[in-house]
Scaffold this motif. Structure first.
Motif, PDB file in Angstrom:
ATOM      1  N   TYR A 140       8.433  -1.412  11.412  1.00  0.00           N
ATOM      2  CA  TYR A 140       8.098  -0.915  10.072  1.00  0.00           C
ATOM      3  C   TYR A 140       7.106   0.247  10.172  1.00  0.00           C
ATOM      4  O   TYR A 140       7.274   1.279   9.498  1.00  0.00           O
ATOM      5  CB  TYR A 140       7.502  -2.036   9.213  1.00  0.00           C
ATOM      6  N   CYS A 141       6.094   0.086  10.990  1.00  0.00           N
ATOM      7  CA  CYS A 141       5.077   1.140  11.137  1.00  0.00           C
ATOM      8  C   CYS A 141       5.695   2.432  11.675  1.00  0.00           C
ATOM      9  O   CYS A 141       5.355   3.533  11.218  1.00  0.00           O
ATOM     10  CB  CYS A 141       3.963   0.656  12.063  1.00  0.00           C
ATOM     11  N   LYS A 142       6.600   2.295  12.601  1.00  0.00           N
ATOM     12  CA  LYS A 142       7.259   3.466  13.180  1.00  0.00           C
ATOM     13  C   LYS A 142       8.072   4.216  12.134  1.00  0.00           C
ATOM     14  O   LYS A 142       8.095   5.457  12.114  1.00  0.00           O
ATOM     15  CB  LYS A 142       8.159   3.021  14.332  1.00  0.00           C
ATOM     16  N   ASP A 143       8.717   3.481  11.233  1.00  0.00           N
ATOM     17  CA  ASP A 143       9.601   4.090  10.233  1.00  0.00           C
ATOM     18  C   ASP A 143       8.866   4.580   8.991  1.00  0.00           C
ATOM     19  O   ASP A 143       9.447   5.325   8.189  1.00  0.00           O
ATOM     20  CB  ASP A 143      10.677   3.083   9.804  1.00  0.00           C
ATOM     21  N   HIS A 144       7.602   4.169   8.795  1.00  0.00           N
ATOM     22  CA  HIS A 144       6.905   4.487   7.546  1.00  0.00           C
ATOM     23  C   HIS A 144       5.563   5.208   7.769  1.00  0.00           C
ATOM     24  O   HIS A 144       4.646   5.084   6.970  1.00  0.00           O
ATOM     25  CB  HIS A 144       6.685   3.201   6.733  1.00  0.00           C
ATOM     26  N   ASN A 145       5.466   5.970   8.841  1.00  0.00           N
ATOM     27  CA  ASN A 145       4.303   6.833   9.083  1.00  0.00           C
ATOM     28  C   ASN A 145       2.995   6.047   9.120  1.00  0.00           C
ATOM     29  O   ASN A 145       1.981   6.450   8.530  1.00  0.00           O
ATOM     30  CB  ASN A 145       4.221   7.930   8.014  1.00  0.00           C
ATOM     31  N   VAL A 146       3.025   4.904   9.814  1.00  0.00           N
ATOM     32  CA  VAL A 146       1.810   4.107  10.015  1.00  0.00           C
ATOM     33  C   VAL A 146       1.445   4.173  11.494  1.00  0.00           C
ATOM     34  O   VAL A 146       2.250   3.802  12.357  1.00  0.00           O
ATOM     35  CB  VAL A 146       2.005   2.637   9.594  1.00  0.00           C
ATOM     36  N   LEU A 147       0.257   4.678  11.783  1.00  0.00           N
ATOM     37  CA  LEU A 147      -0.219   4.774  13.159  1.00  0.00           C
ATOM     38  C   LEU A 147      -1.008   3.515  13.500  1.00  0.00           C
ATOM     39  O   LEU A 147      -2.034   3.230  12.880  1.00  0.00           O
ATOM     40  CB  LEU A 147      -1.112   6.007  13.316  1.00  0.00           C
ATOM     41  N   LEU A 149       0.826  -1.206   0.000  1.00  0.00           N
ATOM     42  CA  LEU A 149       0.000   0.000   0.000  1.00  0.00           C
ATOM     43  C   LEU A 149       0.862   1.258   0.000  1.00  0.00           C
ATOM     44  O   LEU A 149       0.513   2.265  -0.637  1.00  0.00           O
ATOM     45  CB  LEU A 149      -0.924   0.002   1.219  1.00  0.00           C
ATOM     46  N   SER A 150       1.960   1.219   0.694  1.00  0.00           N
ATOM     47  CA  SER A 150       2.821   2.403   0.816  1.00  0.00           C
ATOM     48  C   SER A 150       3.445   2.829  -0.510  1.00  0.00           C
ATOM     49  O   SER A 150       3.944   3.948  -0.633  1.00  0.00           O
ATOM     50  CB  SER A 150       3.931   2.144   1.841  1.00  0.00           C
ATOM     51  N   GLU A 151       3.389   1.955  -1.500  1.00  0.00           N
ATOM     52  CA  GLU A 151       3.917   2.326  -2.815  1.00  0.00           C
ATOM     53  C   GLU A 151       3.110   3.449  -3.457  1.00  0.00           C
ATOM     54  O   GLU A 151       3.643   4.240  -4.241  1.00  0.00           O
ATOM     55  CB  GLU A 151       3.922   1.094  -3.728  1.00  0.00           C
ATOM     56  N   SER A 152       1.818   3.511  -3.130  1.00  0.00           N
ATOM     57  CA  SER A 152       0.946   4.539  -3.710  1.00  0.00           C
ATOM     58  C   SER A 152       0.426   5.532  -2.680  1.00  0.00           C
ATOM     59  O   SER A 152       0.117   6.675  -3.011  1.00  0.00           O
ATOM     60  CB  SER A 152      -0.241   3.881  -4.424  1.00  0.00           C
ATOM     61  N   ILE A 153       0.298   5.100  -1.453  1.00  0.00           N
ATOM     62  CA  ILE A 153      -0.276   5.962  -0.415  1.00  0.00           C
ATOM     63  C   ILE A 153       0.830   6.806   0.200  1.00  0.00           C
ATOM     64  O   ILE A 153       1.715   6.300   0.896  1.00  0.00           O
ATOM     65  CB  ILE A 153      -1.001   5.115   0.646  1.00  0.00           C
ATOM     66  N   GLU A 154       0.766   8.111  -0.073  1.00  0.00           N
ATOM     67  CA  GLU A 154       1.817   9.025   0.365  1.00  0.00           C
ATOM     68  C   GLU A 154       1.551   9.622   1.744  1.00  0.00           C
ATOM     69  O   GLU A 154       2.477  10.077   2.418  1.00  0.00           O
ATOM     70  CB  GLU A 154       1.966  10.151  -0.662  1.00  0.00           C
ATOM     71  N   GLY A 155       0.276   9.638   2.147  1.00  0.00           N
ATOM     72  CA  GLY A 155      -0.053  10.187   3.454  1.00  0.00           C
ATOM     73  C   GLY A 155       0.052   9.150   4.557  1.00  0.00           C
ATOM     74  O   GLY A 155       0.450   8.001   4.325  1.00  0.00           O
ATOM     75  N   GLN A 156      -0.324   9.551   5.743  1.00  0.00           N
ATOM     76  CA  GLN A 156      -0.258   8.635   6.887  1.00  0.00           C
ATOM     77  C   GLN A 156      -1.307   7.531   6.753  1.00  0.00           C
ATOM     78  O   GLN A 156      -2.448   7.778   6.372  1.00  0.00           O
ATOM     79  CB  GLN A 156      -0.510   9.397   8.195  1.00  0.00           C
ATOM     80  N   ILE A 157      -0.909   6.307   7.080  1.00  0.00           N
ATOM     81  CA  ILE A 157      -1.847   5.191   7.145  1.00  0.00           C
ATOM     82  C   ILE A 157      -2.229   4.987   8.605  1.00  0.00           C
ATOM     83  O   ILE A 157      -1.364   4.842   9.471  1.00  0.00           O
ATOM     84  CB  ILE A 157      -1.233   3.896   6.580  1.00  0.00           C
ATOM     85  N   VAL A 158      -3.532   5.049   8.876  1.00  0.00           N
ATOM     86  CA  VAL A 158      -4.043   4.801  10.230  1.00  0.00           C
ATOM     87  C   VAL A 158      -4.537   3.357  10.258  1.00  0.00           C
ATOM     88  O   VAL A 158      -5.535   3.017   9.618  1.00  0.00           O
ATOM     89  CB  VAL A 158      -5.179   5.775  10.588  1.00  0.00           C
ATOM     90  N   LEU A 159      -3.817   2.496  10.955  1.00  0.00           N
ATOM     91  CA  LEU A 159      -4.128   1.070  11.009  1.00  0.00           C
ATOM     92  C   LEU A 159      -4.908   0.748  12.279  1.00  0.00           C
ATOM     93  O   LEU A 159      -4.381   0.802  13.387  1.00  0.00           O
ATOM     94  CB  LEU A 159      -2.842   0.249  10.970  1.00  0.00           C
ATOM     95  N   LYS A 160      -6.173   0.428  12.096  1.00  0.00           N
ATOM     96  CA  LYS A 160      -6.997  -0.062  13.202  1.00  0.00           C
ATOM     97  C   LYS A 160      -6.906  -1.589  13.180  1.00  0.00           C
ATOM     98  O   LYS A 160      -7.364  -2.238  12.245  1.00  0.00           O
ATOM     99  CB  LYS A 160      -8.440   0.398  13.021  1.00  0.00           C
ATOM    100  N   TYR A 161      -6.286  -2.137  14.207  1.00  0.00           N
ATOM    101  CA  TYR A 161      -5.923  -3.562  14.217  1.00  0.00           C
ATOM    102  C   TYR A 161      -6.765  -4.298  15.260  1.00  0.00           C
ATOM    103  O   TYR A 161      -6.667  -4.029  16.463  1.00  0.00           O
ATOM    104  CB  TYR A 161      -4.442  -3.692  14.548  1.00  0.00           C
ATOM    105  N   ILE A 162      -7.628  -5.218  14.782  1.00  0.00           N
ATOM    106  CA  ILE A 162      -8.413  -6.055  15.690  1.00  0.00           C
ATOM    107  C   ILE A 162      -7.529  -7.225  16.079  1.00  0.00           C
ATOM    108  O   ILE A 162      -7.454  -8.241  15.382  1.00  0.00           O
ATOM    109  CB  ILE A 162      -9.715  -6.521  15.010  1.00  0.00           C
ATOM    110  N   ALA A 163      -6.837  -7.067  17.206  1.00  0.00           N
ATOM    111  CA  ALA A 163      -5.772  -8.004  17.549  1.00  0.00           C
ATOM    112  C   ALA A 163      -5.740  -8.361  19.030  1.00  0.00           C
ATOM    113  O   ALA A 163      -4.902  -9.157  19.455  1.00  0.00           O
ATOM    114  CB  ALA A 163      -4.421  -7.405  17.156  1.00  0.00           C
TER     115      ALA A 163
END
Length: 733
Positions: A437-444, A392-406
């Protein structure tokens, strides 16, 4: 034990006895005993207060009033000028209602039956039993009703800071032993518009809806919906048609006023009607439920129970901003935005954010050595989540907000007293790689937690102790319903509502366990969207008090973490959320409503980041995408990384749209289109929203850019030759 107004045989069946009213309650003296009385003749208005250019005049007999702008001469009337000669209302109670400041219903103590709606004019004013008193900035009407055992119902009307305010002082209500008030409507005909006038009513249904004056839908009846959703702690055997709840306690009328319920909203309904339904006027107003009720079956008879006492809540009060000609829902949204969110301001990034919900695991039933067991099956493990984010990060330039049911307990249907990663998701080393990875690639990363409902009890959460009770002492359950019959589907285990006192007790341990995982926030799945009463043996906890407790729980998380994501949130929780998801994209489509508008989003715009519901879960992905553009809502997709074959024999087995293989490419394409508009409109900074036709919208942005949305299957050509493609949009920079 809660006092219930029941007929004698039911009282015996439940082992209850009628409560005896204290003598001091019978002789309660209204506050007005020490106030100066305003006297006059009916039909003659007397100056009650003046502030700046606004002057408040009142008829001290009926309570009918006017607010006048002393500079422009503009007048806002409490009751319509043409009420006396209304041909549709006739000469009965409907016409008398038009002369009233309040409408109300009573419940009979002996029969436990709610009566028909009556009004303050015929019950008091026409009998010479109304009194008007001077108070600071306005007046107070007291309606004594001799035909109702001397019931006294007060209302206070004031002007302050350029607004009109109405308040119902609950402590000053005097009630009869045999009849008790069950519902009160405030200023039902304020600024009512006649059949010769044009405009619309605003109701906050879902994203927001407009009801056109005189829309020729009289046969469809009034619009009436509860603020913050229906009472969940009631017995329900059939599903209603509500698709979106009211999240904002507001209503309005173009060119006339915008109203906001300041107190009592958890017990309020928003009501609206157009000409021809009951009279010749178009109007919108709030009503307040003073006594909660529930229905249940005793043998073959369905009985309705009412609480003995008026529910515990703040005095219902409403503020009205007086609009000028030409002002409508854009101005209303601006008022609401400042009132609810104040000086808050969202920090927009250079590129649009993207919301992704990943379901980590689900339960399934199996056997081990012939013994039935329930186990957790991986749907989006750590490695799969990392691989999807990389793509996804190949095209998504903004922040990705990951809601993880975990969370292990949440996946197991248990209440999350503490947080722990589900074992099916992978190893701790794989989790560390994902988090790095999330910390280094703007994924919350925000773990999803249900803080309001649970399916399975544990030693820490015993249903009989930790769940909410109905009026008849049973645990409240939230059932699944069959889509075809709308009746309860007993094949799916129901959910229980947690006592908020228990949720608050569990909160500290949950917060600490989240901090131990170095998580920066939480996605509180249901915290923002549910509201209910609790009829516990230890005493009734009203919706008003539950709302305060939910707000306290939200504040505890807000003060502990930098990020709190709420879903489809009620207005009183907005101060505690950093961002919202699943904001309703349209209205519910009730028959009386005419046009869906993104009023909720207009209120949030510029103050808070918000997303759509899952685009890929909708019936029309393209229509949902256009709605996102119209409302400035970030795109959200819901996925799993494993094959959809893994959904079999789980509660999610019908959700085949979750496949990331089927949606990742499409989601990236949509994001690129969306991000182009985001950049061109300076982050969707909306200046004005317009309805050009039933299917076409125009949105103007602060930087001058405009976006046209065409929901029609036909190309739209404007008067200036502008062309918007069918089922598409046009960006003009």
């Amino acid at each position: 034990m809660i006092g219930i107004l029941l007929i004698f045989c039911i009282l015996m069946a439940f082992g209850c006895t009628p409560a005896v009213e204290e003598e001091e309650e019978k002789t309660k003296t209204p506050t007005s005993a020490s106030l100066e009385r305003i006297k006059g003749e009916e039909g003659v208005l007397v100056l009650a207060a003046q502030e700046g250019r606004l002057a408040l005049y009142v008829d001290p007999v009926s309570g009918i009033f006017e607010v006048r702008d002393t500079q422009t001469g503009r007048v806002w009337e409490s009751n319509p000028a043409g009420r006396v000669d209304d041909p549709i209302a006739g000469d009965g109670i409907l016409k008398m209602n038009l002369h009233s400041l309040m409408l109300f219903t009573f419940v009979n103590v002996e029969s436990n039956i709610e009566g028909t709606e009556v009004n303050s004019y015929t019950q008091s004013a026409t009998r010479g039993e109304s009194r008007c008193y001077q108070i600071e900035n306005g007046f107070r009407m007291e309606y004594t009703m001799p035909g109702r055992g001397g019931t006294v119902l007060p209302i206070e009307i004031t002007i302050k800071n350029g607004t009109l305010n109405a308040r119902l002082p609950l402590k000053d209500i005097v009630e009869d032993d045999e009849e008790r008030l069950s519902k009160v409507s405030l200023l039902p005909y304020f600024c009512a518009a006649g059949m010769d006038q044009e405009g619309y009513l605003l109701v906050p249904d879902g994203s927001g809806a407009l009801i056109s004056f005189n829309n020729q839908k009289a046969n469809l009846g009034e619009y009436s919906q509860p603020v913050y959703g229906k009472e969940l702690s009631r017995t329900v055997s059939i599903r209603d048609n509500v698709t979106n709840n009211i999240r904002l306690p507001v209503f309005g009328m173009s060119d006339r006023f915008f109203g906001m319920i300041r107190a009592g909203a958890p017990h309020a309904n928003i009501n609206a009607a157009t000409s021809g339904i009951k009279n010749s006027f178009n109007y919108v107003y709030p009503s307040f439920t003073l006594r909660t009720s529930d229905s249940y079956n005793l043998g073959t008879t369905e009985l309705t129970l009412f609480s003995e006492d008026i529910v515990e809540m703040e005095d219902p009060s409403v503020t009205y901003w007086l609009l000028e000609d030409g002002e409508g829902y854009n101005e209303m949204a601006e008022i609401c935005r400042e009132e609810l969110l104040g000086d808050r301001k969202v920090e927009k990034g250079e590129n649009a954010p993207f919301y992704l919900q990943l379901t980590g695991a689900a339960l399934y039933d199996t056997t081990i050595a012939g013994i039935p067991v329930t186990m957790s099956r991986r749907l989006s493990g750590y490695s799969g989540a990392k691989a999807l984010l990389e793509e996804l990060s190949e095209s998504i330039e903004g922040q990705i907000v990951l809601k993880y049911i975990a969370d292990q307990k949440s996946i197991a249907g248990e209440y999350p007293t503490t947080f722990s990663w589900d074992g099916a998701l992978g190893s701790s080393a794989e989790r560390a790689e994902l988090m790095e990875y999330c910390k280094d690639h703007n994924v919350l990363v925000l773990p999803s937690l249900d803080l309001i409902t649970y399916r399975n009890q544990t030693l820490n959460t015993l249903t009989w102790f930790h769940s909410v009770s109905t009026m008849v002492g049973e645990s409240t359950i939230l059932c699944n319903f069959d889509l075809s019959t709308r009746r309860v589907d007993y094949s799916v285990k129901p959910k229980y509502l947690v006592k908020l006192s228990s949720a608050l007790d569990f909160g500290n341990g949950l917060i600490q366990s989240l901090k131990n995982e170095s998580l920066s926030g939480v996605a509180a799945e249901t915290l923002g969207r549910y509201l209910y009463s609790d009829f516990a043996n230890t005493g009734v906890v009203s919706r008003d008090e539950i709302a305060r407790q939910i707000a306290q729980l939200a504040e505890n998380f807000s003060s502990s973490f930098s990020e709190v994501l709420l879903s489809d949130a009620n207005a009183f929780l907005l101060p505690y959320a950093t961002r919202l998801e699943d904001v309703p994209m349209e209205y519910s489509g009730y028959a009386l409503t005419d046009i869906s508008i993104p009023f909720y989003q207009l209120v949030l715009n510029g103050k808070m980041e918000y997303s759509t519901v899952a685009i890929n879960a909708s019936a029309s992905e393209n229509r949902s995408f256009l709605m996102a553009l119209e409302s400035g809502s970030a795109l959200k997709y819901s996925m799993i990384t494993e094959s959809t074959d893994e959904l079999k024999r789980t509660d999610l087995e019908n959700l085949y749209y979750l496949s990331s293989q089927g949606w990742k490419e499409r989601s990236m394409e949509r994001y690129e289109m969306f991000n182009e508009v985001y950049r061109a409109t300076d982050g969707f900074a909306i200046r004005a929203h317009e309805v050009l036709s039933k299917d076409v919208r125009k949105i103007t942005y602060q930087n001058g850019a405009t976006v046209y949305i065409n929901y029609s299957s036909r190309e739209y050509v404007g008067e200036d030759g502008l062309t918007v493609p069918a089922s598409g949009y046009l960006l003009k920079k």
